[in-house]
Design a protein around this motif. Structure first.
Motif, PDB file in Angstrom:
ATOM      1  N   LEU A 346       0.443   5.024   0.635  1.00  4.44           N
ATOM      2  CA  LEU A 346       0.247   3.767   1.333  1.00  4.44           C
ATOM      3  C   LEU A 346      -0.514   2.957   0.694  1.00  4.44           C
ATOM      4  N   TYR A 347      -1.944   3.538   0.542  1.00  5.91           N
ATOM      5  CA  TYR A 347      -3.049   2.509  -0.301  1.00  5.91           C
ATOM      6  C   TYR A 347      -2.545   2.290  -1.720  1.00  5.91           C
ATOM      7  N   ASN A 348      -1.905   3.359  -2.535  1.00 13.12           N
ATOM      8  CA  ASN A 348      -1.518   3.078  -3.902  1.00 13.12           C
ATOM      9  C   ASN A 348      -0.258   2.095  -3.967  1.00 13.12           C
ATOM     10  N   TYR A 349       0.477   2.244  -2.903  1.00 10.48           N
ATOM     11  CA  TYR A 349       1.683   1.137  -2.824  1.00 10.48           C
ATOM     12  C   TYR A 349       1.184  -0.279  -2.440  1.00 10.48           C
ATOM     13  N   CYS A 350       0.472  -0.403  -1.275  1.00 12.65           N
ATOM     14  CA  CYS A 350       0.448  -1.730  -0.628  1.00 12.65           C
ATOM     15  C   CYS A 350      -1.136  -2.259  -1.036  1.00 12.65           C
ATOM     16  N   ASN A 351      -2.052  -1.608  -0.961  1.00 14.24           N
ATOM     17  CA  ASN A 351      -3.517  -2.098  -1.007  1.00 14.24           C
ATOM     18  C   ASN A 351      -3.782  -2.194  -2.355  1.00 14.24           C
ATOM     19  N   LYS A 352      -3.773  -1.338  -3.329  1.00 13.39           N
ATOM     20  CA  LYS A 352      -4.265  -1.084  -4.574  1.00 13.39           C
ATOM     21  C   LYS A 352      -3.534  -2.189  -5.397  1.00 13.39           C
ATOM     22  N   THR A 353      -2.242  -2.659  -5.196  1.00 12.99           N
ATOM     23  CA  THR A 353      -1.393  -3.485  -5.994  1.00 12.99           C
ATOM     24  C   THR A 353      -1.465  -4.990  -5.330  1.00 12.99           C
ATOM     25  N   LYS A 354      -1.908  -5.030  -3.892  1.00  8.81           N
ATOM     26  CA  LYS A 354      -1.830  -6.219  -3.147  1.00  8.81           C
ATOM     27  C   LYS A 354      -0.621  -6.616  -3.114  1.00  8.81           C
ATOM     28  N   ARG A 355       0.487  -5.886  -2.588  1.00 17.19           N
ATOM     29  CA  ARG A 355       1.778  -6.004  -2.334  1.00 17.19           C
ATOM     30  C   ARG A 355       1.947  -6.920  -1.173  1.00 17.19           C
ATOM     31  N   THR A 356       2.765  -7.948  -0.904  1.00 14.51           N
ATOM     32  CA  THR A 356       3.114  -8.698  -0.023  1.00 14.51           C
ATOM     33  C   THR A 356       4.129  -8.318   1.007  1.00 14.51           C
ATOM     34  N   TYR A 357       3.951  -9.124   2.319  1.00 12.78           N
ATOM     35  CA  TYR A 357       5.008  -8.707   3.142  1.00 12.78           C
ATOM     36  C   TYR A 357       6.240  -8.854   2.525  1.00 12.78           C
ATOM     37  N   LEU A 358       6.472 -10.175   1.889  1.00  9.26           N
ATOM     38  CA  LEU A 358       7.715 -10.512   1.445  1.00  9.26           C
ATOM     39  C   LEU A 358       8.380  -9.538   0.372  1.00  9.26           C
ATOM     40  N   GLU A 359       7.266  -8.858  -0.683  1.00  7.57           N
ATOM     41  CA  GLU A 359       7.585  -7.811  -1.635  1.00  7.57           C
ATOM     42  C   GLU A 359       7.863  -6.464  -1.085  1.00  7.57           C
ATOM     43  N   VAL A 360       7.358  -5.925  -0.093  1.00  7.11           N
ATOM     44  CA  VAL A 360       7.788  -4.972   0.519  1.00  7.11           C
ATOM     45  C   VAL A 360       8.724  -5.113   1.124  1.00  7.11           C
TER      46      VAL A 360
END
Length: 598
Positions: A346-360
């Motif tokens: 989850l960290y690699n997918y979201c936090n590290k890349t700063k992926r947004t709600y819309l992008e998820v």
């Protein structure tokens, strides 16, 4: 103690959170309390009237520690109050409590806030439900290694004291919780779609988060050279007729809005009608309706002004989203992200890349169109106001607030650059276009009112509070101002050079500059401090001066503090231990203050 009625089965969860992790954990505890049929509330420590602790029987505190060992911004008032020496020793003898600290063992002052608050509650007579939990973000499996077993023991203890009501069982976490609010989409015509105030309502009251003052932008100028990697702006706000009063060290809070392009993409992806109007009603007596959202409200207004659709989703988002999925592959992935084992993924997918709600949501195309509209309030948190140190003096600019703002933009593995919501929005505003909602809060820096020497270390935008103070002092014909400023290049990001030169020529300011990239060897503010060690020792020890640091929290505050300690050892003939005690004494006397931000 046993359960004698539903009134006793009440839990309050209070959090101090800087990045949102402690708030996440606090909200998880609140949901787990509801599943155990407790009446429970969750709120930031500074939103809670601290005197009401005398009325509470059971409180769980979830407190993060920021990099310098400081409390998070949303618990600083509580922190100041609870440490007061005049509080009676038995004032919290009625209180059952738990403390969960969230920290990072790579920092010297690991979990110091959790430790201190636990110690202070004990001193005031509080009764711990369980020993304090001290979670470590640096653990290879993350903070959950401590949080999960700590919560298991906490709930066992609480249910011993307050058993489940007769005939009730713990609600399974396989059951989707009810939405936060009851949402009704209105079909009637006649509701206004534009909720941007034309003037300032309730203008008799001081501006606040619930009642901000809508300011016009007077100017919005880039201060850095066009070929500099970063866009830093001086933005002047018109506060005439606002009743706003501010002092050096205060911060202006700005309520940002999402960019229209992002809002349009969100509406399109979820198949919403942006102009549709809805109303909210309470669905849980413990959860109040949002005070800053019009009711009724258009979907476009909700997505533009209220929900943080450009934020980075946290763990619970995936947990809740999995309930709405009927696609086996997507649901399995969503559930993986909610397990302790899935936190690195989850960290690699979201936090590290700063992926947004819309992008998820775009990455889960079978699931996201099935999200019920009323669950958007549970999935996506509200936009948080942004704090900027005020960079002007009201004595010099009575009808203005000026802010020094770096426009946040950087690249991750995702092709689209990451952009700060507030700084990107504000950088594009032109005078007369849009009114910006603001209010003013006391900052953490406190300046003295007498003429003692002041040493200020403010590289980059850390300069802002010191410009306010220097302007204030010079307007009163007061000198004794010593400024250490650092940036990359003299010709590209040396802010207010002309203003400082005039102040130096008048004899009211001495400035020491460090331009890190203008020569082969990088020179930073701590190097200039070391070079001027004899002067600094004289100002601090002989003349009882004050020392301030403001700016980025990464290494600068620690590096500057280390340089000062070396000066104390060299010119004050102190040992390393004695230099540490000397700094602690200065801190206690408010003569050594740090305001750092991440």
């Amino acid at each position: 103690m046993t359960d004698t009625g539903t009134d006793e089965r009440r839990l309050l969860v209070l959090y101090g959170s800087q990045t949102g992790t402690a708030q996440d954990v606090a909200e998880r505890i609140n949901r787990e309390a509801k599943r155990r049929h407790f009446s429970s509330k969750v709120m930031a420590l500074d939103s809670f009237p601290v005197g009401d602790l005398l009325k509470e029987q059971m409180v769980v505190f979830v407190c993060a520690t920021t990099g310098q060992g400081d409390p998070p911004d949303n618990m600083k008032l509580f922190w100041r109050f609870i440490l007061r020496k005049n509080l009676p020793e038995n004032s919290l003898s009625h209180l059952l409590y738990g403390v969960l600290g969230l920290g990072d063992s790579s920092y010297q002052k690991f979990n110091v806030i959790g430790k201190k608050i636990n110690k202070r509650l004990l001193q005031l007579g509080g009764k711990p439900l369980v020993p304090a939990g001290l979670a470590d973000d640096q653990h290879e499996l993350g903070a959950d290694v401590v949080i999960d077993p700590w919560l298991k023991v906490l709930w066992e203890r609480i249910l011993q004291l307050f058993p489940l009501p007769p005939g009730k069982a713990i609600i399974s976490d396989d059951i989707c919780p009810p939405p936060r609010y009851k949402v009704t989409v209105l079909t009637e015509n006649g509701y206004s779609k534009d909720f941007q105030p034309a003037s300032n309502p309730n203008s008799n009251n001081s501006p606040s988060q619930e009642n901000p003052f809508y300011v016009e932008i007077l100017s919005n100028d880039r201060l850095t050279a066009g070929n500099h990697f970063q866009d830093v702006r001086l933005i002047r706000l018109n506060i005439k007729d606002s009743k706003i009063r501010y002092s050096p060290g205060d911060v202006v809070m700005v309520k940002p809005q999402n960019l229209s392009k992002t809002v349009d993409h969100f509406i399109s992806h979820l198949g919403l009608d942006g102009e549709a109007v809805f109303s909210l009603a309470q669905n849980d007596e413990d959860i109040q309706l949002p005070s800053t959202l019009p009711n009724p409200c258009s979907i476009r207004h909700l997505l533009t002004h209220y929900l943080d659709i450009s934020g980075v989703p946290r763990r619970y988002f995936f947990e809740l989203l999995s309930f709405f999925s009927d696609d086996e592959r997507e649901q399995e992935k969503l559930k993986d992200f909610t397990t302790a084992e899935g936190q690195q993924d989850l960290y690699n997918y979201c936090n590290k890349t700063k992926r947004t709600y819309l992008e998820v949501m775009q990455d889960f195309p079978q699931t996201s169109p099935r999200i019920p509209f009323d669950y958007l309030f549970d999935l996506i948190p509200p936009l948080k106001p942004r704090a900027f140190s005020i960079a002007s003096s009201q004595k010099v600019y009575p009808n203005e607030i000026q802010i020094l703002m770096a426009v946040v933009e950087y690249q991750t593995k995702i092709q689209e650059p990451r952009r700060g919501v507030c700084s990107t929005w504000m950088s594009r505003l032109r005078p007369g276009e849009v009114k910006v909602p603001i209010w003013v809060k006391k900052g953490t820096i406190r300046f003295p009112s007498d003429n003692v020497p002041i040493i200020m270390v403010g590289p980059g935008t850390g300069l802002a509070p010191f410009r306010s103070f220097i302007q204030d002092r010079i307007s009163e014909n007061v000198g004794n101002n010593y400024l250490f400023f650092g940036c990359r290049n003299k010709d590209k990001d040396y802010f207010f050079e002309k203003e400082w030169n005039e102040a130096c020529n008048s004899g009211k300011l001495e400035i020491f500059t460090a331009f890190s990239r203008d020569q082969e060897d990088k020179i930073y503010v701590q190097h200039r401090i070391t070079e001027n060690g004899e002067l600094i020792w004289k100002l601090l020890d002989d003349r009882k001066g004050y020392f301030y640091i403001a700016g980025n929290a990464k290494q600068m505050p620690d590096n500057v503090t280390s340089a000062v300690k070396e000066i104390i050892q060299k010119y004050g003939s102190r040992t390393e231990e004695e230099a540490d005690l000397y700094i602690k004494k200065l801190e206690h006397e408010k003569r050594f203050q740090v305001e750092a931000w991440s």
